[in-house]
Design a protein around this motif. Structure first.
Motif, PDB file in Angstrom:
ATOM      1  N   VAL A 176       0.850  -1.180   0.000  1.00  0.00           N
ATOM      2  CA  VAL A 176       0.000   0.000   0.000  1.00  0.00           C
ATOM      3  C   VAL A 176       0.893   1.238   0.000  1.00  0.00           C
ATOM      4  N   GLU A 177       0.740   2.061  -1.021  1.00  0.00           N
ATOM      5  CA  GLU A 177       1.471   3.328  -1.113  1.00  0.00           C
ATOM      6  C   GLU A 177       0.517   4.448  -0.721  1.00  0.00           C
ATOM      7  N   HIS A 178       0.933   5.246   0.247  1.00  0.00           N
ATOM      8  CA  HIS A 178       0.162   6.427   0.631  1.00  0.00           C
ATOM      9  C   HIS A 178       0.620   7.573  -0.252  1.00  0.00           C
ATOM     10  N   LEU A 179      -0.275   8.121  -1.063  1.00  0.00           N
ATOM     11  CA  LEU A 179       0.107   9.224  -1.945  1.00  0.00           C
ATOM     12  C   LEU A 179       0.648  10.391  -1.121  1.00  0.00           C
ATOM     13  N   LEU A 229      11.009   2.857  -2.867  1.00  0.00           N
ATOM     14  CA  LEU A 229      11.690   3.951  -3.555  1.00  0.00           C
ATOM     15  C   LEU A 229      11.023   5.293  -3.286  1.00  0.00           C
ATOM     16  N   LEU A 230       9.693   5.305  -3.244  1.00  0.00           N
ATOM     17  CA  LEU A 230       8.990   6.561  -3.011  1.00  0.00           C
ATOM     18  C   LEU A 230       9.057   6.987  -1.543  1.00  0.00           C
ATOM     19  N   GLY A 231       9.133   5.991  -0.663  1.00  0.00           N
ATOM     20  CA  GLY A 231       9.301   6.274   0.760  1.00  0.00           C
ATOM     21  C   GLY A 231       8.369   7.355   1.266  1.00  0.00           C
ATOM     22  N   SER A 232       8.933   8.315   1.965  1.00  0.00           N
ATOM     23  CA  SER A 232       8.130   9.383   2.553  1.00  0.00           C
ATOM     24  C   SER A 232       8.250  10.683   1.766  1.00  0.00           C
ATOM     25  N   MET A 233       8.464  10.566   0.450  1.00  0.00           N
ATOM     26  CA  MET A 233       8.510  11.762  -0.391  1.00  0.00           C
ATOM     27  C   MET A 233       7.177  12.492  -0.314  1.00  0.00           C
ATOM     28  N   LEU A 253       3.964  14.443  -2.006  1.00  0.00           N
ATOM     29  CA  LEU A 253       3.190  14.128  -3.204  1.00  0.00           C
ATOM     30  C   LEU A 253       3.808  14.815  -4.421  1.00  0.00           C
ATOM     31  N   LYS A 254       4.265  16.030  -4.252  1.00  0.00           N
ATOM     32  CA  LYS A 254       4.900  16.773  -5.344  1.00  0.00           C
ATOM     33  C   LYS A 254       6.147  16.038  -5.847  1.00  0.00           C
ATOM     34  N   GLU A 255       6.957  15.514  -4.938  1.00  0.00           N
ATOM     35  CA  GLU A 255       8.161  14.773  -5.322  1.00  0.00           C
ATOM     36  C   GLU A 255       7.788  13.478  -6.050  1.00  0.00           C
ATOM     37  N   LYS A 256       6.744  12.804  -5.585  1.00  0.00           N
ATOM     38  CA  LYS A 256       6.301  11.562  -6.220  1.00  0.00           C
ATOM     39  C   LYS A 256       5.816  11.825  -7.643  1.00  0.00           C
ATOM     40  N   ILE A 257       5.073  12.893  -7.832  1.00  0.00           N
ATOM     41  CA  ILE A 257       4.601  13.244  -9.170  1.00  0.00           C
ATOM     42  C   ILE A 257       5.793  13.544 -10.071  1.00  0.00           C
ATOM     43  N   LYS A 258       6.776  14.230  -9.524  1.00  0.00           N
ATOM     44  CA  LYS A 258       7.972  14.555 -10.309  1.00  0.00           C
ATOM     45  C   LYS A 258       8.703  13.281 -10.740  1.00  0.00           C
ATOM     46  N   VAL A 259       8.780  12.287  -9.857  1.00  0.00           N
ATOM     47  CA  VAL A 259       9.415  11.012 -10.197  1.00  0.00           C
ATOM     48  C   VAL A 259       8.712  10.385 -11.396  1.00  0.00           C
ATOM     49  N   LYS A 275      19.197  12.564  -4.139  1.00  0.00           N
ATOM     50  CA  LYS A 275      17.993  12.895  -3.385  1.00  0.00           C
ATOM     51  C   LYS A 275      17.474  11.607  -2.774  1.00  0.00           C
ATOM     52  N   LEU A 276      18.191  11.160  -1.747  1.00  0.00           N
ATOM     53  CA  LEU A 276      17.886   9.867  -1.121  1.00  0.00           C
ATOM     54  C   LEU A 276      17.073  10.089   0.126  1.00  0.00           C
TER      55      LEU A 276
END
Length: 182
Positions: free
Chosen positions: A22-25, A49-53, A55-61, A181-182
């Motif tokens: 389960v990924e929390h957006l 990989l998405l971790g606690s980024m 939402l803006k960072e996840k969209i950028k990925v 950006k880890l």
């Protein structure tokens, strides 16, 4: 997972229950809720990989991908075409990353032999290095190749670098300077 038809939210590949996560957006660590609007099913590797980024960072990925989404789980899916089940689905066109990784000479091992766990181990290794991370692409390649526990071939090193770049964990400038950006 049922609401998504048993498919990964990010790459639309079939998602076996053993690989589902389960990924929390909006990440739980950023006060994200457990509501259906905030939770999606994806593979464990993508979730890690998405971790606690944000939402803006996840969209950028996702937008930093070149065309088709490349899942760190090693599964790939053909680009989606609008269908009766997917009305209004739009393919986004984005600028490619500033620097491309040089192509490696063909070797016997394929990138499909790189498991999501290896990519996660690489990220953990790079995080543990702190400010001592390799600053140049050639040094980073050599560092990954030298990780004895991973036993990566040259083509696998290139694949791992592509995956790290695709999900926004590293960026490589035109001068081959690596930013993390880890």
């Amino acid at each position: 997972m049922f609401a998504q038809g048993g498919l990964c939210f990010f790459c639309s590949a079939a998602l076996p229950k053993s690989e589902a996560s389960v990924e929390h957006l909006v990440a739980s660590s950023r006060a994200g809720s457990n509501s259906d609007d905030n939770c999606v099913a994806c593979c464990k590797a993508m979730n890690a990989l998405l971790g606690s980024m944000s939402l803006k960072e996840k969209i950028k990925v996702v937008l930093n991908q070149k065309g088709q989404f490349k899942c760190p789980n090693g599964t790939s899916n053909h680009p989606s075409k609008p269908t009766a089940k997917q009305p209004g689905k739009v393919k986004l066109v984005v600028d490619p990353p500033k620097a491309k990784l040089p192509k490696a000479a063909p070797v016997h091992a394929s990138h499909s032999e790189v498991s999501p766990e290896i990519i996660i181990k690489v990220i953990e290794n790079l995080r543990s290095r702190g400010n001592a991370r390799p600053k140049h692409l050639s040094s980073l390649r050599a560092t990954l190749a030298a990780l004895a526990s991973l036993k990566l071939t040259p083509s696998q090193v290139v694949y791992v670098l592509e995956q790290l770049q695709a999900v926004g964990k590293i960026s490589i400038g035109s001068d081959e300077i690596v930013t993390y950006k880890l």
